[in-house]
Motif scaffolding. Structure first.
Motif, PDB file in Angstrom:
ATOM      1  N   ASP A 178       7.508  -4.484  -4.323  1.00 26.50           N
ATOM      2  CA  ASP A 178       7.151  -5.328  -5.460  1.00 26.50           C
ATOM      3  C   ASP A 178       8.345  -6.230  -5.785  1.00 26.50           C
ATOM      4  OD1 ASP A 178       6.217  -6.593  -7.670  1.00 26.50           O
ATOM      5  OD2 ASP A 178       5.863  -4.799  -8.874  1.00 26.50           O
ATOM      6  N   PRO A 179       8.421  -7.393  -5.113  1.00 22.92           N
ATOM      7  CA  PRO A 179       9.548  -8.303  -5.369  1.00 22.92           C
ATOM      8  C   PRO A 179       9.468  -8.988  -6.727  1.00 22.92           C
ATOM      9  CG  PRO A 179       8.010  -9.286  -3.815  1.00 22.92           C
ATOM     10  CD  PRO A 179       7.546  -7.887  -4.043  1.00 22.92           C
ATOM     11  N   GLU A 180       8.327  -8.884  -7.426  1.00 24.89           N
ATOM     12  CA  GLU A 180       8.173  -9.521  -8.727  1.00 24.89           C
ATOM     13  C   GLU A 180       8.467  -8.588  -9.892  1.00 24.89           C
ATOM     14  OE1 GLU A 180       7.690 -12.708  -8.893  1.00 24.89           O
ATOM     15  OE2 GLU A 180       7.578 -12.784  -6.709  1.00 24.89           O
ATOM     16  N   ALA A 181       8.771  -7.330  -9.614  1.00 21.96           N
ATOM     17  CA  ALA A 181       9.050  -6.364 -10.678  1.00 21.96           C
ATOM     18  C   ALA A 181      10.345  -6.730 -11.401  1.00 21.96           C
ATOM     19  CB  ALA A 181       9.152  -4.959 -10.097  1.00 21.96           C
ATOM     20  N   ASP A 182      10.537  -6.186 -12.618  1.00 24.64           N
ATOM     21  CA  ASP A 182      11.787  -6.424 -13.347  1.00 24.64           C
ATOM     22  C   ASP A 182      12.975  -6.038 -12.479  1.00 24.64           C
ATOM     23  OD1 ASP A 182      10.419  -7.346 -15.520  1.00 24.64           O
ATOM     24  OD2 ASP A 182      10.409  -5.431 -16.577  1.00 24.64           O
TER      25      ASP A 182
END
Length: 421
Positions: free
Chosen positions: A82-86
């Motif tokens: 998940d490269p978009e996670a915080d």
């Protein structure tokens, strides 16, 4: 592989993976040993909060997309990301074993037979990557893991598509590991070709066989000068004579002078067969010599309340059900947790050199031979006591027990200060 306990500031879960300990780190990220809800171990790479910005996310997302593209038996597979996670993260297959750098530091260089087997295996793995239109660009001893099923290549963070002049690297900067970097990459040339990975593989094989890299210097500027200077030859001291011609060609200054990966495989095969072995035999010996299975996951959290089961006279659970039994082959998986090192493999005829039944002279006629010279000694895995019988119903640890959580928290608090990273 060294695993340090989590610190009080580390996350305990990411993307459904429970984090059990630290297994590595770099300037941009931390790598944890994780476990999926179903018990699958994974290497979970997390970008440090202090370096998360748009450029870092873009590079991380590129790594994830490249890992989705790559497949092959010698590549650590992508499990989830998940490269978009915080906190951007990705999870890859966990390979239980030392990397090549640590193995050589602990056990010394590999004999030429095993180094040639390693070369053939990695060259074949890299050829698979190249067929998918990709270059690794950062192959080095630390990015070769020596697992129970053979060596695997990891860390495609700097990988790029071949024949591409597009780069996320800032102008006038060079990324990679200088001591394993070919001259054209060190000079910032674009586009790069598959020859960059051939050079890096040559540096890895030199390290495996001699314990050192082609160029060494305390100052990074001196090191870059050595790498890029066509008059400075790589240091091949300590390399076995039978590997020197191959290493010389792989570490050639000009990219066009380096062999193709298929040629590297064939030359490694020639070194193996010259010692009276088949390639498959050498591969088994390499795995037996380098694999170091240990019950790491069980050590992180203790088992609590493990039930006991009456045992039949045969040593198997007395329930009529079949249970997995370790085979002694380090390349074979088993449901049992083996003691460090695993059981001594049983020698078989297939693991011995295959002699020529009728030696021939230069003209093809039979010739008399003296006593057959001994094959190069290959260190065998150390013997350990055989594992005890399997116990039905014994889980590796109680995932959600209160006692396990308390123990984990104490581990973090007590040992975090002394962790190596």
């Amino acid at each position: 592989m060294h695993i340090a306990p989590l610190s009080p500031h580390d996350p305990t879960e990411l993307g459904g993976y429970e984090l059990l300990g630290r297994i590595g780190h770099g300037g941009m990220g931390q790598v944890y040993l994780g476990e999926s809800p179903g018990g699958e171990p994974a290497a979970v790479k997390v970008i440090k909060p202090s370096v998360v910005d748009s450029d870092t996310r873009l590079r991380f997302a590129q790594e994830v997309e490249i890992l989705k593209t790559i497949w092959g038996a010698r590549i650590a597979a992508l499990l989830d990301a998940d490269p978009e996670a915080d906190q951007p993260w990705l999870a890859t297959e966990y390979i239980e074993g030392l990397d090549l750098s640590r193995h050589v530091a602990s056990h010394g260089p590999l004999p030429s037979l095993l180094a040639a087997s390693l070369g053939a295996t990695l060259a074949e793995g890299l050829a698979t990557v190249h067929k998918q239109g990709l270059l690794h660009r950062d192959l080095k001893p630390a990015n070769v893991l020596l697992g129970p099923n053979g060596p695997k290549i990891i860390d495609f963070g700097l990988a790029v598509f071949a024949e591409s002049s597009v780069s996320l690297t800032a102008p006038n900067t060079v990324v990679g590991t200088p001591s394993c970097m070919p001259p054209e990459q060190a000079n910032g040339e674009k586009p790069l070709t598959p020859a960059v990975d051939v050079y890096a593989l040559g540096a890895v094989l030199l390290f495996a066989a001699s314990g050192h890299l082609p160029y060494q210097a305390a100052n990074i500027h001196v090191l870059f000068h050595q790498v890029t200077d066509p008059e400075t030859s790589p240091d091949l001291s300590g390399a076995p004579d039978e590997l020197v011609p191959l290493l010389t060609s792989m570490l050639a200054h000009q990219a066009q002078d380096r062999p193709a990966l298929d040629d590297v495989v064939q030359q490694c095969r020639a070194v193996i067969e010259a010692q009276g072995f088949k390639v498959a035999q050498a591969r088994r010996r390499l795995t037996s010599h380098t694999a170091t299975p240990t019950p790491i996951l069980d050590d992180l959290l203790p088992m609590t309340g493990a039930p006991t089961v009456p045992m039949a006279p045969t040593g198997m659970p007395d329930d009529g059900a079949a249970s997995a039994v370790p085979s002694g082959d380090p390349g074979t998986e088993s449901t049992l947790v083996l003691p460090p090192g695993g059981p001594e493999p049983t020698p078989t005829l297939i693991d011995h050199p295959v002699p020529d039944p009728e030696p021939r002279g230069a003209a093809g006629q039979a010739v008399a031979t003296g006593p057959e010279p001994a094959a190069e000694p290959i260190p065998a895995p150390s013997a350990t006591p055989a594992p005890g019988p399997p116990v039905k119903g014994r889980s590796r640890r109680s995932r959600h027990s209160v006692q396990a959580r308390i123990t984990a928290q104490r581990l973090r608090e007590v040992y975090a200060a002394g962790a190596t990273f």
